[in-house]
Design a protein around this motif. Sequence first.
Motif, PDB file in Angstrom:
ATOM      1  N   TYR A 199       0.827  -1.204   0.000  1.00 59.12           N
ATOM      2  CA  TYR A 199       0.000   0.000   0.000  1.00 59.12           C
ATOM      3  C   TYR A 199       0.862   1.256   0.000  1.00 59.12           C
ATOM      4  CZ  TYR A 199      -3.714  -3.215   0.966  1.00 59.12           C
ATOM      5  OH  TYR A 199      -4.590  -4.242   0.878  1.00 59.12           O
TER       6      TYR A 199
ATOM      7  N   CYS B 278      -4.156   5.458   3.890  1.00 56.58           N
ATOM      8  CA  CYS B 278      -4.699   4.151   4.284  1.00 56.58           C
ATOM      9  C   CYS B 278      -5.784   4.216   5.350  1.00 56.58           C
ATOM     10  CB  CYS B 278      -3.579   3.225   4.747  1.00 56.58           C
ATOM     11  SG  CYS B 278      -3.009   3.492   6.428  1.00 56.58           S
TER      12      CYS B 278
ATOM     13  N   ARG C 179      -6.576   1.263  -0.901  1.00 56.13           N
ATOM     14  CA  ARG C 179      -6.946   1.249   0.512  1.00 56.13           C
ATOM     15  C   ARG C 179      -8.404   0.828   0.604  1.00 56.13           C
ATOM     16  NH1 ARG C 179      -7.079   7.581   0.992  1.00 56.13           N
ATOM     17  NH2 ARG C 179      -9.163   7.946   0.224  1.00 56.13           N
ATOM     18  N   CYS C 180      -8.851   0.562   1.795  1.00 60.10           N
ATOM     19  CA  CYS C 180     -10.255   0.255   2.013  1.00 60.10           C
ATOM     20  C   CYS C 180     -11.070   1.510   1.762  1.00 60.10           C
ATOM     21  CB  CYS C 180     -10.454  -0.234   3.450  1.00 60.10           C
ATOM     22  SG  CYS C 180     -12.171  -0.534   3.860  1.00 60.10           S
TER      23      CYS C 180
ATOM     24  N   VAL D 258     -14.066   2.225   2.804  1.00 61.38           N
ATOM     25  CA  VAL D 258     -15.210   2.177   3.702  1.00 61.38           C
ATOM     26  C   VAL D 258     -15.877   3.545   3.870  1.00 61.38           C
ATOM     27  CG1 VAL D 258     -13.967   2.529   5.875  1.00 61.38           C
ATOM     28  CG2 VAL D 258     -16.029   1.100   5.835  1.00 61.38           C
TER      29      VAL D 258
ATOM     30  N   CYS E 214     -19.090  -3.272   6.336  1.00 54.92           N
ATOM     31  CA  CYS E 214     -18.503  -4.369   5.570  1.00 54.92           C
ATOM     32  C   CYS E 214     -18.851  -5.648   6.340  1.00 54.92           C
ATOM     33  CB  CYS E 214     -16.992  -4.182   5.427  1.00 54.92           C
ATOM     34  SG  CYS E 214     -16.105  -4.210   7.004  1.00 54.92           S
TER      35      CYS E 214
ATOM     36  N   HIS F  34      -5.700   1.376   7.392  1.00 54.28           N
ATOM     37  CA  HIS F  34      -5.803   0.229   6.512  1.00 54.28           C
ATOM     38  C   HIS F  34      -7.149  -0.475   6.584  1.00 54.28           C
ATOM     39  CE1 HIS F  34      -4.697  -3.071   4.003  1.00 54.28           C
ATOM     40  NE2 HIS F  34      -4.851  -3.922   4.972  1.00 54.28           N
ATOM     41  N   CYS F  35      -7.552  -0.973   7.749  1.00 52.52           N
ATOM     42  CA  CYS F  35      -8.813  -1.696   7.869  1.00 52.52           C
ATOM     43  C   CYS F  35      -9.491  -1.329   9.184  1.00 52.52           C
ATOM     44  CB  CYS F  35      -8.565  -3.201   7.798  1.00 52.52           C
ATOM     45  SG  CYS F  35     -10.042  -4.192   8.047  1.00 52.52           S
TER      46      CYS F  35
ATOM     47  N   ALA G  93     -12.293  -2.280  10.253  1.00 52.54           N
ATOM     48  CA  ALA G  93     -12.899  -3.463  10.863  1.00 52.54           C
ATOM     49  C   ALA G  93     -11.880  -4.194  11.736  1.00 52.54           C
ATOM     50  CB  ALA G  93     -13.446  -4.388   9.786  1.00 52.54           C
ATOM     51  N   TYR G  94     -10.654  -4.297  11.264  1.00 52.42           N
ATOM     52  CA  TYR G  94      -9.602  -4.950  12.031  1.00 52.42           C
ATOM     53  C   TYR G  94      -9.312  -4.147  13.301  1.00 52.42           C
ATOM     54  CZ  TYR G  94      -5.250  -7.707  12.538  1.00 52.42           C
ATOM     55  OH  TYR G  94      -4.243  -8.539  12.973  1.00 52.42           O
ATOM     56  N   SER G  95      -9.356  -2.817  13.197  1.00 50.99           N
ATOM     57  CA  SER G  95      -9.155  -1.970  14.370  1.00 50.99           C
ATOM     58  C   SER G  95     -10.263  -2.173  15.396  1.00 50.99           C
ATOM     59  CB  SER G  95      -9.102  -0.494  13.962  1.00 50.99           C
ATOM     60  OG  SER G  95      -7.956  -0.233  13.203  1.00 50.99           O
TER      61      SER G  95
ATOM     62  N   PHE H 184      -3.935   0.573  12.876  1.00 49.03           N
ATOM     63  CA  PHE H 184      -3.897  -0.724  12.204  1.00 49.03           C
ATOM     64  C   PHE H 184      -3.034  -1.630  13.078  1.00 49.03           C
ATOM     65  CE2 PHE H 184      -2.142  -3.515   8.719  1.00 49.03           C
ATOM     66  CZ  PHE H 184      -3.303  -4.250   8.593  1.00 49.03           C
TER      67      PHE H 184
END
Length: 124
Positions: A5, A82, A11-12, A14, A29, A85-86, A88-90, A101
């Motif tokens: 990236y 980014c 990048r996402c 969202v 998501c 980055h995610c 959802a992961y956070s 991230f």
Amino acid sequence: MFRIYPTEGPRCDVLKIISIFPDGRYSLCGIGVTHKEITFGHIDKDDIDSIWMKNPLLREMRTIIPYSGKEVCLKCIEYKNCYSHCMAYSITKYGSLNGPFPICQEAYENGFFPKDKLKQNEYN
């Protein structure tokens, strides 16, 4: 991470999308499957345009998240590319949409985060 990236890279998105689950629920998501608080209504009952424009969480995400990185993301020159980055992961790791991230945060905490990606070469 930074080879996959790079600046101006993927990048996402969202902040620009909304998902619809097979059962008709709206969500950011796939994270909405396990985190019900990240679902925004149902396709049979709720107008998607209204949800997109009026849902408090979606509005907050679009106005705050691009400017509010936390932990290592706050120090990273790539954050605007980014957004952690995610998200959802956070959420799953830190319970926060704009948390760092997790891979980058762990790298930073262990001294492996690339120093040239930090604003003014900040390090612990």
